[in-house]
Write a protein that holds these residues in place. Sequence first.
Motif, PDB file in Angstrom:
ATOM      1  N   ASP A 106     -14.724 -53.283 143.224  1.00  0.00           N
ATOM      2  CA  ASP A 106     -13.759 -52.520 143.025  1.00  0.00           C
ATOM      3  C   ASP A 106     -13.856 -51.045 143.752  1.00  0.00           C
ATOM      4  N   GLN A 136     -14.063 -62.429 146.687  1.00  0.00           N
ATOM      5  CA  GLN A 136     -12.762 -62.516 146.113  1.00  0.00           C
ATOM      6  C   GLN A 136     -12.316 -61.387 145.053  1.00  0.00           C
ATOM      7  N   ARG A 137     -13.181 -60.768 144.608  1.00  0.00           N
ATOM      8  CA  ARG A 137     -12.850 -59.530 143.725  1.00  0.00           C
ATOM      9  C   ARG A 137     -12.154 -58.489 144.605  1.00  0.00           C
ATOM     10  N   ASP A 140      -8.710 -59.565 145.320  1.00  0.00           N
ATOM     11  CA  ASP A 140      -7.845 -59.490 144.338  1.00  0.00           C
ATOM     12  C   ASP A 140      -7.165 -58.170 144.113  1.00  0.00           C
ATOM     13  N   HIS A 141      -7.619 -57.051 144.858  1.00  0.00           N
ATOM     14  CA  HIS A 141      -6.969 -55.868 145.030  1.00  0.00           C
ATOM     15  C   HIS A 141      -5.934 -55.773 145.914  1.00  0.00           C
TER      16      HIS A 141
END
Length: 229
Positions: A106, A136-137, A140-141
């Motif tokens: 993040d 993937q995280r 996702d942004h």
Amino acid sequence: MQTIGLIGGMSWESSAAYYEGLNKGVQQRLGGLHSAKIVLGSLDFAELTALQEREAWDEAGAILADAAVGVEKAGADFILLCATTFHRAYAAVAAAVSVPVLHLADVLAERCKAEGITNVGFLSTAYTMENEFFAQRIADHGLDVNLPDPLHIETLDSIIYDELVFRTVNPSSRRRVLSMIDELWDGGANGVILGASELSLLVRQQDVEVPVLDVITVHVEAALERALA
């Protein structure tokens, strides 16, 4: 100043870089004799790596979660997990404590967006690149994430685990990683994440033209902003 909790030892070389970066950052911002308020839980890298290789993530997660609980009890206001690969167990760590755990993906994604990076190359351990939990995280942004040619993955993994975790820096390995970065840039990446904390020992921004995000630096800067807010 808030107290920063670190779960480290994976490897201890990268944890030392976290500790140094946090203390230098506080001193630069506050001056004088100021240093960071840190609680460190340091784990056995060999034990956790063996669990990772067996895909025993419930057991690894329990160890990391116990460390997080200890760090929180010692006074941490928030926690950093000082290893990219072991963010695979992030959910278990975050669920075990009542304080925030700053997810590295993040933090990296927000930094990319702040710098105008929309298509980012990602270099890390073989496990982290071959599994989608971290890249993937980031995606996702709203970012495009590019991985190196599969032919490079084993080489990069060997450089990390056979050299850098022992603080061995070989010029030939630096050249190989720089060539991987050049390939990602040629493939459209307008920024590259050094997604294994040890890679910061090998590659610096002055070595390449494309913007490079070192996970330790980005994680440390996010922690400093929070601790000194």
